[in-house]
Design an enzyme around this catalytic site. Structure first.
Site, PDB file in Angstrom:
ATOM      1  CG  PHE A 118      -0.216   0.061   2.425  1.00  0.00           C
ATOM      2  CD1 PHE A 118      -0.111   1.380   3.204  1.00  0.00           C
ATOM      3  CD2 PHE A 118       0.195  -1.114   3.292  1.00  0.00           C
ATOM      4  CE1 PHE A 118       0.662   1.376   4.316  1.00  0.00           C
ATOM      5  CE2 PHE A 118       1.017  -1.102   4.435  1.00  0.00           C
ATOM      6  CZ  PHE A 118       1.215   0.292   5.022  1.00  0.00           C
ATOM      7  CB  CYS A 119       1.722   4.030  -1.737  1.00  0.00           C
ATOM      8  SG  CYS A 119       0.736   3.773  -3.339  1.00  0.00           S
ATOM      9  CB  THR A 120      -0.053   8.513  -0.083  1.00  0.00           C
ATOM     10  OG1 THR A 120       1.060   8.270   0.674  1.00  0.00           O
ATOM     11  CG2 THR A 120      -0.874   9.552   0.374  1.00  0.00           C
ATOM     12  CB  ILE A 130      -3.234   5.430   3.116  1.00  0.00           C
ATOM     13  CG1 ILE A 130      -2.168   4.403   2.973  1.00  0.00           C
ATOM     14  CG2 ILE A 130      -3.727   5.761   4.461  1.00  0.00           C
ATOM     15  CD1 ILE A 130      -0.828   4.880   3.625  1.00  0.00           C
TER      16      ILE A 130
END
Length: 310
Positions: A183-185, A212
């Protein structure tokens, strides 16, 4: 007219990206510059041969027009967009820049469209990462992870996204044959990170669709496995569930996000230094930052909108 309107309404913020072949990036940059100037938006858009990536704020109608324009471009009809609001305009100016990549990994030959891992919707993410057989990897940089992450996630401790392939290569043998959730922003880094994982033989790779930000928008706080705040690259600094602005602030010297505990440190001096950079800056640096901070405060008291840079 735009400045007065911004004071009357909160700013609508659109974070977006799309991978698609851009035949003439320079021409697209100029057309987007003109459109954004007409709409009165602020923020940053990156244009590269592989697609576009940006975060832009403005009045609701202006953001709707910009997003509609972008989605009408070849290959960007399904462009990922996340909307939120800010109490004040979170950007100081509008920038449209040409880049080699819309998110810089520095690896040639990756296909983020065909090669990326499987997208997992926010509502299905908890079940995936709660599985003890799943390795959960945060693909963001260390200073972002320090502000918040998913419970039990692995932190690669990278200082930039360019370092991620090296970390992946070093751990590939341990990850092959296992279920990997990344996952990332906002999702864009994972398009490339998961494609790279698959290119080195890590096949069962998943990533959080919309990142996120989409998770915090859709998953209620009472059901959440997220802990802390999510760093964002604008004057809001961080957001929490419902994409409400968080409590983190920004060190104007090193641009690191600061928690309440960081701000209580004796090494913290507003606008001058923080616990992360105090020992790395010279007396001359701190004097320069102090004068800049004084000028910013003077401008704010006069009702101005100063540019705040590094």
């Amino acid at each position: 007219m735009h400045a007065r309107a911004e004071q009357e309404e909160t700013s609508r913020v659109a974070a977006f990206y799309g991978f698609a072949a851009v035949a003439e990036p320079a021409r697209l940059r100029e057309s987007l510059r003109a459109l954004c100037a007409d709409l009165g938006t602020r923020g940053t858009i990156l244009v590269a041969p592989e697609g576009i990536n940006g975060t832009v704020a403005g009045l609701g109608a202006a953001i709707d027009r910009l997003v509609a324009h972008l989605r009408a471009l070849p290959g960007l009809g399904g462009m990922d967009v996340k909307f939120s609001h800010a109490a004040q305009m979170p950007f100081h100016r509008m920038k449209v820049r040409l880049k080699r990549e819309i998110v810089t990994m520095g690896v040639d030959g990756l296909d983020p469209v065909a090669g990326a891992g499987r997208h997992i919707a926010p509502r299905d993410w908890n079940a995936l990462i709660a599985d003890p057989g799943t390795v959960v990897i945060d693909t963001r940089n260390g200073y972002e992870v320090a502000l918040g992450s998913f419970r039990g996630a692995t932190d690669p401790q990278t200082a930039s996204f360019r370092e991620f392939p090296g970390w992946a290569d070093a751990h590939a043998e341990d990850l092959r044959g296992r279920k990997v959730a990344m996952f990332c922003t906002g999702g864009i880094r994972c398009e490339k990170a998961t494609a790279y994982m698959r290119s080195i033989g890590v096949e069962e790779v998943f990533h959080l669709k919309g990142g996120i930000l989409k998770y915090l928008e859709e998953v209620p706080a009472g059901e959440s496995l997220w802990e802390g705040e999510c760093f964002v690259f604008d004057e809001r600094v961080a957001v929490v569930h419902g994409l409400a602005e968080g409590e983190a602030s920004l060190c104007r010297a090193c641009r690191r996000p600061l928690t309440q505990e960081d701000r209580r440190s004796p090494l913290h001096a507003e606008g001058v230094a923080c616990v992360h950079c105090h020992d790395r800056s010279s007396e001359a640096d701190r004097a320069r930052y102090a004068e800049r901070h004084r000028q910013v405060e003077l401008a704010e008291r006069r009702g101005g909108a100063p540019h705040i840079g590094r």
